[in-house]
Design a protein around this motif. Structure first.
Motif, mmCIF file in Angstrom:
data_model
loop_
_atom_site.group_PDB
_atom_site.id
_atom_site.type_symbol
_atom_site.label_atom_id
_atom_site.label_comp_id
_atom_site.label_asym_id
_atom_site.label_seq_id
_atom_site.Cartn_x
_atom_site.Cartn_y
_atom_site.Cartn_z
ATOM 1 N N ILE A 366 -1.564 22.879 17.269
ATOM 2 C CA ILE A 366 -2.729 22.070 16.905
ATOM 3 C C ILE A 366 -4.000 22.546 17.608
ATOM 4 C CG2 ILE A 366 -1.261 20.072 16.495
ATOM 5 C CD1 ILE A 366 -2.428 18.826 19.048
ATOM 6 N N ALA A 367 -3.873 23.255 18.742
ATOM 7 C CA ALA A 367 -5.070 23.702 19.466
ATOM 8 C C ALA A 367 -5.942 24.609 18.597
ATOM 9 C CB ALA A 367 -4.681 24.382 20.773
ATOM 10 N N PRO A 368 -5.414 25.724 18.077
ATOM 11 C CA PRO A 368 -6.277 26.575 17.240
ATOM 12 C C PRO A 368 -6.671 25.910 15.926
ATOM 13 C CG PRO A 368 -4.016 27.396 17.228
ATOM 14 C CD PRO A 368 -4.087 26.334 18.261
ATOM 15 N N LEU A 369 -5.759 25.114 15.332
ATOM 16 C CA LEU A 369 -6.085 24.458 14.065
ATOM 17 C C LEU A 369 -7.201 23.433 14.256
ATOM 18 C CD1 LEU A 369 -2.536 23.924 12.511
ATOM 19 C CD2 LEU A 369 -4.274 25.583 11.830
ATOM 20 N N PHE A 370 -7.149 22.665 15.345
ATOM 21 C CA PHE A 370 -8.211 21.692 15.600
ATOM 22 C C PHE A 370 -9.559 22.389 15.758
ATOM 23 C CE2 PHE A 370 -11.033 19.480 18.499
ATOM 24 C CZ PHE A 370 -11.085 18.218 17.943
ATOM 25 N N VAL A 371 -9.582 23.466 16.526
ATOM 26 C CA VAL A 371 -10.836 24.198 16.755
ATOM 27 C C VAL A 371 -11.388 24.747 15.441
ATOM 28 C CG1 VAL A 371 -11.839 26.230 17.867
ATOM 29 C CG2 VAL A 371 -10.291 24.742 19.151
ATOM 30 N N TRP A 403 -11.161 14.968 35.803
ATOM 31 C CA TRP A 403 -10.231 15.552 34.826
ATOM 32 C C TRP A 403 -10.650 15.237 33.393
ATOM 33 C CZ3 TRP A 403 -7.228 13.499 30.960
ATOM 34 C CH2 TRP A 403 -6.282 14.348 30.395
ATOM 35 N N THR A 404 -11.101 14.018 33.130
ATOM 36 C CA THR A 404 -11.471 13.632 31.763
ATOM 37 C C THR A 404 -12.640 14.466 31.262
ATOM 38 O OG1 THR A 404 -10.709 11.369 32.168
ATOM 39 C CG2 THR A 404 -12.182 11.711 30.297
ATOM 40 N N ASN A 405 -13.693 14.581 32.063
ATOM 41 C CA ASN A 405 -14.850 15.388 31.660
ATOM 42 C C ASN A 405 -14.468 16.850 31.484
ATOM 43 O OD1 ASN A 405 -16.578 13.227 31.659
ATOM 44 N ND2 ASN A 405 -17.391 13.602 33.695
ATOM 45 N N ARG A 406 -13.626 17.356 32.388
ATOM 46 C CA ARG A 406 -13.227 18.762 32.326
ATOM 47 C C ARG A 406 -12.426 19.054 31.065
ATOM 48 N NH1 ARG A 406 -11.440 18.804 36.957
ATOM 49 N NH2 ARG A 406 -9.198 18.595 36.663
ATOM 50 N N THR A 407 -11.510 18.161 30.727
ATOM 51 C CA THR A 407 -10.666 18.365 29.548
ATOM 52 C C THR A 407 -11.466 18.256 28.259
ATOM 53 O OG1 THR A 407 -8.743 17.482 30.727
ATOM 54 C CG2 THR A 407 -8.632 17.519 28.325
ATOM 55 N N LEU A 408 -12.191 17.141 28.110
ATOM 56 C CA LEU A 408 -12.978 16.944 26.899
ATOM 57 C C LEU A 408 -14.075 17.994 26.777
ATOM 58 C CD1 LEU A 408 -13.592 15.266 24.398
ATOM 59 C CD2 LEU A 408 -14.986 13.750 25.813
ATOM 60 N N GLY A 409 -14.701 18.358 27.907
ATOM 61 C CA GLY A 409 -15.764 19.356 27.877
ATOM 62 C C GLY A 409 -15.284 20.715 27.435
ATOM 63 N N SER A 410 -14.124 21.155 27.930
ATOM 64 C CA SER A 410 -13.605 22.468 27.534
ATOM 65 C C SER A 410 -13.253 22.500 26.054
ATOM 66 C CB SER A 410 -12.378 22.831 28.377
ATOM 67 O OG SER A 410 -11.354 21.853 28.225
ATOM 68 N N ILE A 411 -12.694 21.383 25.528
ATOM 69 C CA ILE A 411 -12.371 21.312 24.101
ATOM 70 C C ILE A 411 -13.654 21.353 23.273
ATOM 71 C CG2 ILE A 411 -11.434 19.830 22.283
ATOM 72 C CD1 ILE A 411 -9.401 18.803 24.339
ATOM 73 N N LEU A 412 -14.657 20.603 23.699
ATOM 74 C CA LEU A 412 -15.927 20.552 22.960
ATOM 75 C C LEU A 412 -16.645 21.891 23.009
ATOM 76 C CD1 LEU A 412 -17.564 18.512 21.344
ATOM 77 C CD2 LEU A 412 -18.774 17.894 23.440
ATOM 78 N N PHE A 413 -16.549 22.584 24.132
ATOM 79 C CA PHE A 413 -17.197 23.898 24.261
ATOM 80 C C PHE A 413 -16.605 24.900 23.272
ATOM 81 C CE2 PHE A 413 -17.127 28.148 26.302
ATOM 82 C CZ PHE A 413 -18.495 28.399 26.302
#
Length: 713
Positions: A366-371, A403-413
């Motif tokens: 799901i990681a590459p598909l979501f992106v 952790w929350t900002n780091r996780t969501l931020g990396s996904i959004l980036f």
């Protein structure tokens, strides 16, 4: 990476004389997820005799830390300060045994607890007095227009005088007409929310009648004892007293600051030590016990088992027996086994449900598909850049210790960069690159695929992507059914669709005229379609495996459900068109505003704006409102700039309109892209294979919020 880490089920029978040594090693290394022992007839273990003492010490030390934080330096405010995240306060610590920790806690509390609690009592008293005077000050403010000495309020030998608020003056007005009271009142609020501030004076002989009327009026009396003088004089006295109390409060804070600088690191280490000792006691409820031994059951990752076994045997001095086997069952915890690049996307799987042990962990799928889906649905390079910058800020500055900002931020980036790529392919940079786009004179080229000009191609791509992901989900489901030897479900749920997809698709394309299909190929397509429908009929596959099974004819709803899942991927086109359409609308509106005001004069366009800003500013000065302040400033700026140079004002207005419009649209569309990209994973994809309701691996380990061990045993 498609499966969680292999686990080992472990039972440790340890002699009570070395039990705490074993627990300390397990906690320090954090390699074991402890569960209930589940041995029939075996009594549950109980905490030790000092458990209550540990809990008491931990609470008291925590209270002292909370008090000392009153003197903690205030953080800087503002945008730049918010981006400069500071590391949490953590102080160096060394490994200590329980006896030393308890002895340290007792002596430390005896030494400093009374002094700190005394300062805190003074602090609370001063704060309470300040708040009390603030409330009284608000009451006196309501009496400013009445020339009465505040000390007159209350009962005297002959007069009864009170002040306060009331909801209904009907009976009080009646008493006034009868000459029994003197009444002064002021109205506050409107319509149903009207309240009256009143001052009432009467003779003591009429007190009972007055009190009855006040109860009917919903009277709330002002408590202003201890003050004297006219309202304005009392207000000054109150301000002076509040100032003195604040100085006293600052003095107490400074005294607490002395204690904080001296003892805070020491108390922080002690708090963590006591907390981890408390956890050792609380975990006893999962252990079994005999007279001399304790049984510990749990799970260890297979790759860590040898290290864990050696560590336990080393500290137990041969007084621990370890029994283990490969883990099986529903209570086996799941520890993810993904590469670092995929770990942020584990949060998506946890949001849905932790996978069962031994079942597929779909994170790497799901990681590459979501992106890709996010980039395709946002489909604008400008918006993608905004998301990438926002994601980077959340990931690096704001997420360094969160952790929350780091996780969501990396996904959004990463997702934002995907939107940049797809936006460039589709010719979208803050809207389609046509004549209405302000960037058109600087950047224009023929896009690879323009969703506004050729939506059908993008729809076909979306549906092809849907077939791919649904087929992948069916393949993963088939793997599990074969692994579990559930052949009936394998034939009905997966094989039927693998036959129907190509055969049924060929027939649909033939009858819609999309491609030719003749002779043998047409016959084979019909034959395989019938076979697929036959296998799909609920109960047929079971009948082939078990003759006693029954056949259910309600298979039609499963077919329509699958078609609905497939067509759901058309949202990739719909969201892409929504982004482009709204961005195009913003650009067109900006152009219309420019063309409408291009030939106008400053007097027509800007003088009314300037006058409106001045008028609102005068009103604002009477009742200040932070929201209106921003609007007033904008009106004044536009008005003044426009009176000097009309074109500059128009450029400024159009520029602000474009910036605000595109940022707002980017946030709205990014939210839609995020939600719908995730929905395609949860609803359409996971339903084909995913087994959730697993237990997350949570090792019994040392937790240090305020300190860090510098030496490990």
């Amino acid at each position: 990476m498609l499966f969680p880490s292999k686990m080992v089920e472990v039972e440790i029978l340890v002699h009570n004389s070395v039990k705490y040594n074993v627990l300390k090693t397990m906690q320090r290394n954090g390699f074991m997820h402890i569960t209930q022992h589940n041995v029939e007839g075996l009594e549950n273990a109980a905490p030790s005799d000092v458990a209550t003492e540990i809990v008491d010490y931990e609470f008291r030390v925590g209270k002292l830390i909370e008090i000392l934080n009153i003197a903690k330096e205030r953080k800087k405010t503002g945008l730049l300060a918010s981006l400069q995240t500071e590391p949490p306060e953590r102080f160096p610590a060394r490994p200590r045994d329980r006896e030393e920790i308890l002895k340290d806690a007792e002596s430390t509390l005896r030494k400093i607890e009374p002094q700190i609690l005394t300062l805190y009592s003074r602090w609370e008293g001063v704060n309470g007095e300040i708040e009390r005077i603030k409330i009284q000050r608000l009451q006196v403010e309501k009496l400013k227009n009445i020339p009465i000495d505040i000390s007159y309020l209350g009962e005297g030998p002959y007069a009864y005088i009170v002040a306060g608020t009331a909801k209904n003056l009907e009976r009080l007005e009646k008493l006034k007409k009868e000459g029994k009271i003197a009444l002064w009142s002021f109205t506050e609020g409107k319509k149903k929310d009207v309240t009256y501030t009143i001052v009432l004076a009467s003779h003591m002989k009429d007190k009972k009648d007055v009190e009855s009327a006040l109860r009917f009026a919903g009277f709330s009396e002002f408590e202003l004892g201890g003050w004297s003088g006219l309202p304005n004089e009392v207000l000054k006295a109150m301000d002076k007293k509040i100032g003195e109390l604040r100085k006293e409060r600052d003095k107490i804070r400074n005294e607490l600051g002395v204690f904080r600088r001296k003892y805070y690191p020491y108390l922080s280490v002690l708090k963590d030590d006591l907390y981890n000792e408390k956890v050792k006691e609380e975990i006893h409820s999962k252990f079994g016990r005999t007279h001399y031994t304790t049984l510990v059951r749990g799970f260890i990752p297979k790759k860590d088992f040898d290290r864990a076994k050696n560590a336990i045997e080393s500290v137990s001095r041969g007084l621990a027996y370890i029994k283990w086997r490969d883990a099986q069952g529903d209570d086996v915890p799941v520890k993810y086994n993904n590469a670092k690049i995929f770990r942020p996307f584990q949060a998506f799987v946890d949001m849905y449900s932790t996978p069962k042990y031994g079942h597929i962990d779909p994170t790497v799928i799901i990681a590459p598909l979501f992106v890709i889906y996010f980039g395709l649905t946002l489909g604008d390079a400008g918006y993608g850049m905004i998301m990438a910058v926002l994601g980077f800020i959340m990931w690096k500055p704001l997420g360094k210790y969160n952790w929350t900002n780091r996780t969501l931020g990396s996904i959004l980036f990463v997702s934002g960069l995907s939107a940049v790529v797809f936006g460039l392919l589709q010719g979208g940079i803050f809207g389609p690159l046509n004549e209405s786009n302000p960037l058109y004179p600087l950047v224009h080229y023929k896009p690879v695929l323009d969703p506004m000009q050729d939506p059908i191609t993008l729809l076909v791509i979306s549906l092809i992507v849907g077939v791919f992901q649904l087929s992948l989900g069916l393949a993963l489901g088939a793997f599990h059914h074969l692994k579990d030897k559930n052949y009936a479900e394998f034939l009905q749920a997966e094989v039927s669709w693998f036959v129907l997809f190509p055969a049924g698709g060929a027939l649909i394309g033939y009858y819609f005229g999309w491609w030719p299909l003749q002779g043998t190929y047409l016959t084979l397509a019909w034959i395989f379609t019938v076979i697929g429908l036959f296998l799909f009929l609920p109960g047929v596959a079971s009948k082939m495996v078990d003759r006693k099974a029954s056949i259910n004819g309600l298979f039609f709803f499963d077919i329509t459900g699958m078609i609905g899942d497939w067509l759901s991927y058309s949202r990739l086109l719909a969201l892409d068109l929504a982004t482009s359409g709204l961005a195009l609308t913003i650009n067109i509106l900006a152009g219309i505003i420019w063309s409408m005001t291009k030939g106008a004069s400053s007097m027509v366009c800007c003088l009314p704006v300037l006058l409106a800003g001045v008028a609102l500013a005068l009103l604002w000065m009477r009742k200040k409102d932070p929201m209106k302040k921003g609007i007033i400033i904008l009106l004044l700026i536009f008005g003044i700039v426009g009176m000097v140079n009309l074109h500059a004002a128009i450029w400024l207005f159009v520029g602000i309109f474009l910036v605000v419009g595109h940022i707002g649209n980017s946030m709205l569309q990014a939210l839609g892209s995020f939600v719908h990209s995730l929905r395609l994973q949860y609803v359409e994809f996971f339903s084909k294979f995913y087994e959730g309701d697993g237990v997350k691996f949570e090792p019994f380990r040392e937790i240090r919020k305020h300190s860090r061990l510098e030496v490990k045993e």
